[in-house]
Design an enzyme around this catalytic site. Structure first.
Site, PDB file in Angstrom:
ATOM      1  N   HIS A  35      42.632  36.118  50.328  1.00  0.00           N
ATOM      2  CA  HIS A  35      41.483  35.261  50.616  1.00  0.00           C
ATOM      3  C   HIS A  35      41.977  33.822  50.655  1.00  0.00           C
ATOM      4  O   HIS A  35      42.883  33.441  49.908  1.00  0.00           O
ATOM      5  CB  HIS A  35      40.388  35.416  49.564  1.00  0.00           C
ATOM      6  CG  HIS A  35      39.164  34.607  49.856  1.00  0.00           C
ATOM      7  ND1 HIS A  35      38.479  34.713  51.046  1.00  0.00           N
ATOM      8  CD2 HIS A  35      38.514  33.648  49.134  1.00  0.00           C
ATOM      9  CE1 HIS A  35      37.451  33.881  51.040  1.00  0.00           C
ATOM     10  NE2 HIS A  35      37.457  33.215  49.892  1.00  0.00           N
ATOM     11  N   ASN A  94      41.590  36.023  38.396  1.00  0.00           N
ATOM     12  CA  ASN A  94      41.894  36.453  37.036  1.00  0.00           C
ATOM     13  C   ASN A  94      41.003  37.568  36.507  1.00  0.00           C
ATOM     14  O   ASN A  94      40.989  37.825  35.307  1.00  0.00           O
ATOM     15  CB  ASN A  94      41.777  35.257  36.091  1.00  0.00           C
ATOM     16  CG  ASN A  94      42.870  35.252  35.044  1.00  0.00           C
ATOM     17  OD1 ASN A  94      43.780  36.065  35.084  1.00  0.00           O
ATOM     18  ND2 ASN A  94      42.774  34.346  34.104  1.00  0.00           N
ATOM     19  N   ASP A 114      35.421  26.428  48.815  1.00  0.00           N
ATOM     20  CA  ASP A 114      35.516  27.620  49.654  1.00  0.00           C
ATOM     21  C   ASP A 114      34.349  27.657  50.633  1.00  0.00           C
ATOM     22  O   ASP A 114      33.203  27.870  50.238  1.00  0.00           O
ATOM     23  CB  ASP A 114      35.505  28.874  48.777  1.00  0.00           C
ATOM     24  CG  ASP A 114      35.892  30.126  49.548  1.00  0.00           C
ATOM     25  OD1 ASP A 114      35.954  30.059  50.798  1.00  0.00           O
ATOM     26  OD2 ASP A 114      36.130  31.164  48.919  1.00  0.00           O
ATOM     27  N   GLU A 148      50.642  36.899  32.393  1.00  0.00           N
ATOM     28  CA  GLU A 148      50.119  37.939  31.501  1.00  0.00           C
ATOM     29  C   GLU A 148      50.922  37.982  30.206  1.00  0.00           C
ATOM     30  O   GLU A 148      52.155  38.010  30.218  1.00  0.00           O
ATOM     31  CB  GLU A 148      50.174  39.307  32.181  1.00  0.00           C
ATOM     32  CG  GLU A 148      49.228  39.439  33.356  1.00  0.00           C
ATOM     33  CD  GLU A 148      47.778  39.340  32.947  1.00  0.00           C
ATOM     34  OE1 GLU A 148      47.440  39.849  31.864  1.00  0.00           O
ATOM     35  OE2 GLU A 148      46.976  38.753  33.696  1.00  0.00           O
ATOM     36  N   CYS A 190      38.005  34.121  56.653  1.00  0.00           N
ATOM     37  CA  CYS A 190      38.295  33.149  55.592  1.00  0.00           C
ATOM     38  C   CYS A 190      39.339  32.109  55.981  1.00  0.00           C
ATOM     39  O   CYS A 190      39.168  30.917  55.693  1.00  0.00           O
ATOM     40  CB  CYS A 190      38.706  33.874  54.317  1.00  0.00           C
ATOM     41  SG  CYS A 190      40.227  34.846  54.448  1.00  0.00           S
ATOM     42  N   ASP A 199      39.667  41.389  35.659  1.00  0.00           N
ATOM     43  CA  ASP A 199      40.275  42.688  35.377  1.00  0.00           C
ATOM     44  C   ASP A 199      39.829  43.697  36.420  1.00  0.00           C
ATOM     45  O   ASP A 199      38.669  43.690  36.850  1.00  0.00           O
ATOM     46  CB  ASP A 199      39.866  43.197  33.996  1.00  0.00           C
ATOM     47  CG  ASP A 199      40.603  42.495  32.882  1.00  0.00           C
ATOM     48  OD1 ASP A 199      41.630  41.847  33.170  1.00  0.00           O
ATOM     49  OD2 ASP A 199      40.161  42.584  31.727  1.00  0.00           O
TER      50      ASP A 199
END
Length: 553
Positions: free
Chosen positions: A329, A394, A354, A446, A271, A396
């Site tokens: 990344h 972002n 990307d 958060e 990457c 979970d």
């Protein structure tokens, strides 16, 4: 005839392109001192010395500029102009010394042009200038106001790429080398080898006026999965017939090898190598561009905005999951306007691109440009690839137990971490080698109170007016069909907001003073908009419904 122009004079060395002066004015002197390389939206000058008097009204000269294999005026790849139109005040028609001032439009396609001069039925090539994007020009979509940022993100050949982990951030120096020998030809070949050019050269070259389009082409061409791209990826730890990705310290050696070997993919990259090479190409073309590292980066393969780890209910060992979290990344950000998304400039600015081949975008292994501001605000319905990048920073992290005994194959969530993904998002600072943490530009912290209301309001705003229109249209049809013999059927809304743990469903109609819950047997959904993820695992759905409260003849 004393006023006629002998075309043979033009075949001699009577054309001065002033490459040093023009290139210095266009900030391309670092690329070349002998080849004319200019930026769109900005004038450049050349001199024609005819060595005899010139009368434009009797014997004008006609000049054309063309790019691509099939140039046409309609597609903006061919233009014509006469010498009187571009004649500079310093010209001398008596001696035939003509100074021409030519300005490529700020929306002209980038690339190499062939400029020709025509006299009667004879024609010759004047010059072959290369036109690049212009971050100094306010009318160019890549315009960047801050001169210090332009010096960093366009002109700086040295950079830093961050690697490691969120708790131990390492760095490596990277030589972008965007102004090295043959870099212009390398980058132009990259554009000419992309599959869209192979399919329709005219459309592809015409579309190079648009930095959004060009950035997607570059993103696809840095990897070699589905084209003649620059780099072949390898994450196996074994690197036959090539070198380890950690071997590379700069872009030029990779790009030169690709160019010199007939565009054969260079082995190998990962990457940060992909991102470093893409940043070099983008800066050469005129994009403000920087390399960005995301620590604890998610790869949401099934696009549900969660990274799921499964355990069988009879043991503790993980079962295979398509999702993953990488220690880090690396991608790039490019600065550009996004009038395709909003006319008010809401989504202008840094865009994520990307080149690492992870998922296909419109059938091609590329990613972006995705507006950083849209990622911040959870606007996952915007192009290009915004949901995928949103999940990278972002999503979970969920640990689930798979209930294999049950026939429905249901899963029980035993643990969820909403803070793990997307840590210490970093890039090099402007004008220094310090690390700049840009996490706040990608995600709210958060527990930020403003996060949910903003995202929820946008989802409602996008859907509610369309739903109201459909509701009243159906109400009118219902009135005609039933001829007022059926009473008590109210047409209204079903609004559902749910997450992994909570679910709220309320109904509202014209005769209800406030939203009320109704048994499902009393509700029939007429139209249901597609549920949309508005924040991680939170979804919002609004539908047009029948409320069966009372029926009678």
């Amino acid at each position: 005839d004393s006023v006629s122009v002998d075309i043979q004079y033009l075949k001699n060395r009577i054309v001065d392109l002033h490459p040093q002066t023009n290139n210095a004015n266009h900030h391309t002197r670092e690329i070349s001192l002998t080849r004319l390389i200019v930026r769109r939206g900005q004038p450049f000058k050349l001199t024609l010395n005819l060595r005899q008097p010139f009368n434009a009204s009797i014997q004008p000269l006609h000049i054309s500029a063309a790019t691509g294999k099939r140039p046409t005026e309609k597609q903006g790849t061919l233009s014509f102009f006469g010498v009187p139109d571009v004649l500079d005040k310093g010209s001398s028609t008596v001696t035939g010394n003509l100074i021409l001032t030519i300005t490529p439009p700020a929306d002209t396609p980038i690339g190499e042009y062939t400029m020709t001069v025509k006299h009667r039925d004879q024609e010759m090539v004047l010059a072959k200038p290369v036109v690049l994007f212009n971050p100094w020009c306010p009318d160019d979509w890549v315009y960047l106001k801050d001169e210090n940022e332009i010096n960093e993100y366009v002109m700086n050949e040295q950079g830093i790429i961050y690697r490691g982990s969120s708790t131990y951030i390492g760095s490596c120096n990277w030589d972008f080398g965007q102004f090295e020998d043959n870099m212009v030809d390398i980058c132009l070949r990259m554009l000419d080898l992309n599959p869209k050019y192979m399919k329709d050269p005219g459309d592809d070259v015409s579309a190079r006026c648009n930095p959004i389009y060009v950035s997607r082409v570059v993103s696809a061409m840095i990897n070699s999965v589905d084209d003649s791209g620059v780099l072949e990826g390898n994450w196996s730890g074994s690197y036959p017939n090539g070198v380890s990705p950690s071997h590379w310290t700069g872009s030029y050696a990779i790009l030169k090898r690709w160019f010199d070997t007939g565009s054969y993919p260079v082995k190998y990259g990962q990457c940060w190598v992909y991102a470093g090479v893409m940043c070099s190409v983008m800066r050469l073309l005129g994009f403000p561009c920087r390399v960005v590292t995301n620590f604890e980066s998610a790869h949401d393969n099934d696009r549900n905005l969660t990274i799921d780890v499964y355990h069988a209910d009879y043991g503790v060992r993980e079962t295979p999951s398509p999702d993953s979290i990488w220690n880090f990344h690396v991608w790039v950000e490019a600065w550009m306007r996004r009038p395709d998304l909003a006319k008010d400039g809401k989504y202008d600015g840094w865009q994520v691109l990307d080149p690492t081949p992870q998922e296909k975008s419109q059938g091609v292994y590329c990613c972006g440009p995705a507006p950083v501001v849209a990622i911040l605000n959870g606007e996952t319905d915007l192009k290009y690839d915004t949901p995928f990048v949103f999940a990278e920073v972002n999503a979970d992290f969920c640990v689930c137990v798979s209930c294999q005994v049950k026939a429905d194959g249901s899963k029980v969530n035993i643990f969820s971490d909403t803070a793990r993904v997307g840590q210490n998002i970093s890039t090099k600072s402007v004008g220094s080698n310090k690390r700049m943490n840009i996490t706040d530009s990608y995600k709210y912290r958060e527990g930020a109170s403003q996060k949910l209301p903003e995202v929820l309001f946008r989802a409602i705003e996008q859907d509610v007016f369309y739903v109201i229109f459909r509701m009243f249209l159906f109400l009118w049809l219902l009135y005609i069909i039933l001829n007022q013999h059926l009473w008590g059927i109210l047409v209204g809304f079903r609004i559902e907001l749910k997450s992994q743990r909570l679910r709220f469903e309320y109904h509202w109609g014209p005769f209800l003073p406030f939203p009320i819950p109704l048994p499902s047997s009393h509700v029939y959904c007429l139209f249901s908009n597609e549920s949309k993820n508005i924040q991680k695992t939170l979804t919002f759905e609004i539908s047009t419904c029948f409320f069966f409260l009372l029926c009678c003849e």
